[in-house]
Design a protein around this motif. Structure first.
Motif, PDB file in Angstrom:
ATOM      1  N   GLY A   6      -1.790  -7.962  -1.733  1.00  0.00           N
ATOM      2  CA  GLY A   6      -0.287  -8.764  -2.112  1.00  0.00           C
ATOM      3  C   GLY A   6      -0.450  -9.828  -1.649  1.00  0.00           C
ATOM      4  O   GLY A   6       0.560 -10.998  -2.793  1.00  0.00           O
ATOM      5  N   GLY A  10       1.465 -12.343  -4.408  1.00  0.00           N
ATOM      6  CA  GLY A  10       2.888 -13.579  -4.148  1.00  0.00           C
ATOM      7  C   GLY A  10       2.451 -14.767  -4.336  1.00  0.00           C
ATOM      8  O   GLY A  10       3.472 -16.165  -4.950  1.00  0.00           O
TER       9      GLY A  10
ATOM     10  N   ALA B  77       3.056  -9.613  -1.233  1.00  0.00           N
ATOM     11  CA  ALA B  77       3.649 -10.984  -2.783  1.00  0.00           C
ATOM     12  C   ALA B  77       4.970 -11.060  -1.950  1.00  0.00           C
ATOM     13  O   ALA B  77       5.084 -12.426  -2.546  1.00  0.00           O
ATOM     14  CB  ALA B  77       3.894  -9.603  -4.052  1.00  0.00           C
ATOM     15  N   LEU B  79       6.187 -12.118   0.567  1.00  0.00           N
ATOM     16  CA  LEU B  79       5.479 -12.927   1.656  1.00  0.00           C
ATOM     17  C   LEU B  79       4.674 -13.585   1.240  1.00  0.00           C
ATOM     18  O   LEU B  79       4.713 -15.216   1.634  1.00  0.00           O
ATOM     19  CB  LEU B  79       4.481 -12.275   2.796  1.00  0.00           C
ATOM     20  CG  LEU B  79       6.176 -11.505   3.662  1.00  0.00           C
ATOM     21  CD1 LEU B  79       5.584 -10.341   4.810  1.00  0.00           C
ATOM     22  CD2 LEU B  79       6.837 -12.429   4.190  1.00  0.00           C
ATOM     23  N   GLY B  80       3.747 -13.578   0.104  1.00  0.00           N
ATOM     24  CA  GLY B  80       2.906 -14.818  -0.359  1.00  0.00           C
ATOM     25  C   GLY B  80       3.524 -15.678  -1.005  1.00  0.00           C
ATOM     26  O   GLY B  80       3.641 -16.832  -0.841  1.00  0.00           O
ATOM     27  N   ALA B  81       5.154 -15.140  -1.743  1.00  0.00           N
ATOM     28  CA  ALA B  81       5.113 -15.976  -3.026  1.00  0.00           C
ATOM     29  C   ALA B  81       6.767 -16.767  -1.827  1.00  0.00           C
ATOM     30  O   ALA B  81       6.568 -18.263  -2.473  1.00  0.00           O
ATOM     31  CB  ALA B  81       6.369 -15.316  -3.578  1.00  0.00           C
ATOM     32  N   THR B  83       5.976 -18.512   1.532  1.00  0.00           N
ATOM     33  CA  THR B  83       5.320 -19.255   1.694  1.00  0.00           C
ATOM     34  C   THR B  83       4.481 -20.198   1.060  1.00  0.00           C
ATOM     35  O   THR B  83       5.081 -21.246   1.146  1.00  0.00           O
ATOM     36  CB  THR B  83       3.328 -18.241   2.120  1.00  0.00           C
ATOM     37  OG1 THR B  83       3.681 -17.084   3.035  1.00  0.00           O
ATOM     38  CG2 THR B  83       3.205 -19.491   3.008  1.00  0.00           C
ATOM     39  N   VAL B  84       4.441 -20.103  -0.134  1.00  0.00           N
ATOM     40  CA  VAL B  84       3.801 -20.752  -1.295  1.00  0.00           C
ATOM     41  C   VAL B  84       4.519 -21.539  -1.960  1.00  0.00           C
ATOM     42  O   VAL B  84       5.061 -22.966  -1.813  1.00  0.00           O
ATOM     43  CB  VAL B  84       3.169 -20.049  -2.225  1.00  0.00           C
ATOM     44  CG1 VAL B  84       2.690 -20.681  -3.947  1.00  0.00           C
ATOM     45  CG2 VAL B  84       1.475 -19.805  -2.210  1.00  0.00           C
ATOM     46  N   SER B  85       6.364 -21.231  -1.756  1.00  0.00           N
ATOM     47  CA  SER B  85       7.273 -21.832  -2.444  1.00  0.00           C
ATOM     48  C   SER B  85       7.462 -22.535  -1.151  1.00  0.00           C
ATOM     49  O   SER B  85       7.840 -24.111  -1.487  1.00  0.00           O
ATOM     50  CB  SER B  85       8.401 -21.118  -2.428  1.00  0.00           C
ATOM     51  OG  SER B  85       8.690 -19.947  -1.804  1.00  0.00           O
ATOM     52  N   ALA B  86       7.432 -22.519   0.188  1.00  0.00           N
ATOM     53  CA  ALA B  86       8.439 -22.899   1.234  1.00  0.00           C
ATOM     54  C   ALA B  86       7.299 -23.975   1.335  1.00  0.00           C
ATOM     55  O   ALA B  86       7.211 -25.208   1.592  1.00  0.00           O
ATOM     56  CB  ALA B  86       7.231 -22.357   2.531  1.00  0.00           C
TER      57      ALA B  86
END
Lengths: 110, 322
Positions: A6, A10, B77, B79-81, B83-86
């Protein structure tokens, strides 16, 4: 493993869509990213230790990020924002380093 | 408590030590006050992982497992989004700064274009005025016209052409790496040089194409050198029209020459003096009318009460009627 999957999905979505972070949250981003790194390294170490757990990983990730941002917010309100940020970075930095060292020992036996 | 007791006691406490079984990096328990550092150094991994591993497995139904996995997937997902956007937000400069810069640059370019357009217009109008003046004056009063032409030439209002000297002061030799502002060409150096050239008999002088008149100023503003409020950049090219031989000897005898030698020797500024057979210096633009006088035989205004003295008095104090 579902958590890692996930996370990757993400990350890909975030890279593709490039959402803009509201400017209110901007000051907390650096610390949040460091906290996320800490959670990632902790998860990787647990994975190599054989104790990895999706739920623990996600909870530690989320709480790390939130708590780090909260500490910076609190510090900003109290006028000690930079000092608290430094404290958080030092602690997380030490944790990342020792987790990385444990991972290295696992991988290279050295 | 003796140190020995403390050590025994510390060794007995498991919460100090490594979390892994058969710990390859056991923490030497030295002192209770070190527990915080030990905690940070030797138990960096979340104890939650170990606790979760020790907890007995709960048997869940298939539906519950799927629900759990879905929640995990969605949360991960997100959290991943996040982190990447940060990270990407941290990597790109804040949009306000960028747009502010772009706006400033746009304004600067716009104003610069307006200035050059106005300068062009001024030039065209000056040429038209000169033509009209020539038409009006030359036929009626050739003597006055000759005087006007001579005055314009001397005052720097019109472009001149002729042989002369070219002095170049260059402080950019060897790369633009000078940090000490003193080692650059100062406004004072240009002032000394220009004064030396005037005293050597120069008829017209221009610095980097900025024509000097009797009212010109060479000033330093910070690190920039301004000639008539317009910034000039190195290399500074000082052109002087006049008798070449007289200029050369005059300059060599004046104090300017020794000043140039000293800045060339002390600050490593390139100074080149050469004679040029044909120099073309631009005019300084239209001059202001500062003083006006009615000729004795000029027809007065219709009511006949106004006199030359009135005209002089009624002129504004700075005489700034264009």
């Amino acid at each position: 493993m579902i958590a890692v999957l996930g996370l990757l999905v993400g990350a890909a979505v975030g890279l593709l869509l490039e959402p803009t972070v509201p400017s209110v949250l901007q000051p907390y981003l650096p610390i949040a990213v460091v906290a996320a790194l800490d959670a990632l390294f902790g998860g990787l170490r647990a994975l190599l230790d054989g104790t990895f757990n999706d739920r623990v990983f996600l909870v530690s990730f989320l709480s790390n990020v939130v708590v780090a941002a909260l500490i910076v917010f609190l510090g900003d309100q109290l006028g000690v924002g930079t000092q608290l940020s430094t404290a958080v970075v030092v602690v997380l930095g030490i944790r990342i380093f020792s987790n990385a060292a444990a991972i290295r020992r696992h991988l290279f036996r050295a | 408590m003796t140190p020995g007791e403390g050590r025994r006691e510390g060794a007995g406490h498991a919460w100090y030590g490594p979390v892994r079984a058969g710990g390859t990096h056991a923490a030497p328990a030295v002192d209770a006050s070190m527990s915080l550092l030990n905690e940070v150094m030797y138990r960096p991994v979340d104890t939650a992982y170990a606790e979760a591993a020790e907890r007995p497995r709960v048997e869940r139904s298939r539906a519950a497992r799927v629900r759990r996995a879905t929640v995990h997937l969605v949360l991960a997902a997100a959290l991943g989004a996040l982190t990447v956007s940060a990270i990407s937000a941290l990597r790109t400069p804040p949009p306000e700064a960028v747009s502010g810069r772009a706006l400033l640059r746009e304004q600067i370019e716009e104003r610069s274009a307006a200035v050059s357009a106005l300068q062009e217009e001024t030039g065209a109008l000056s040429a038209e005025i000169a033509d009209l003046q020539e038409d009006a004056v030359a036929a009626e009063n050739p003597e006055l016209f000759a005087q006007l032409t001579r005055t314009e030439l001397v005052s720097g209002a019109v472009a001149v052409q002729g042989p002369g000297l070219e002095v170049v002061l260059d402080d950019t030799a060897g790369g633009d790496t000078r940090t000490d502002p003193l080692s650059r060409v100062q406004a004072l150096d240009l002032q000394v040089l220009v004064n030396g050239l005037w005293s050597a008999g120069a008829e017209a002088i221009a610095i980097n194409g900025e024509r000097l008149t009797a009212l010109s100023a060479i000033r330093g503003a910070g690190q920039a050198v301004l000639v008539d409020l317009a910034p000039v950049l190195p290399p500074y090219r000082v052109e002087a029209v006049g008798d070449v031989r007289a200029l050369q000897t005059g300059l060599a005898r004046s104090g300017a020459q020794s000043h140039l030698m000293s800045i060339a020797g002390t600050y490593d500024i390139d100074v080149t003096v050469r004679a040029v057979p044909e120099l073309l210096l631009p005019g300084a633009g239209s001059s202001r009318l500062r003083f006006a006088d009615l000729p004795d035989d000029a027809p007065l205004v219709p009511d006949g009460t106004s006199t030359a003295a009135d005209v002089e008095q009624s002129a504004p104090p700075d005489g700034g009627t264009p």
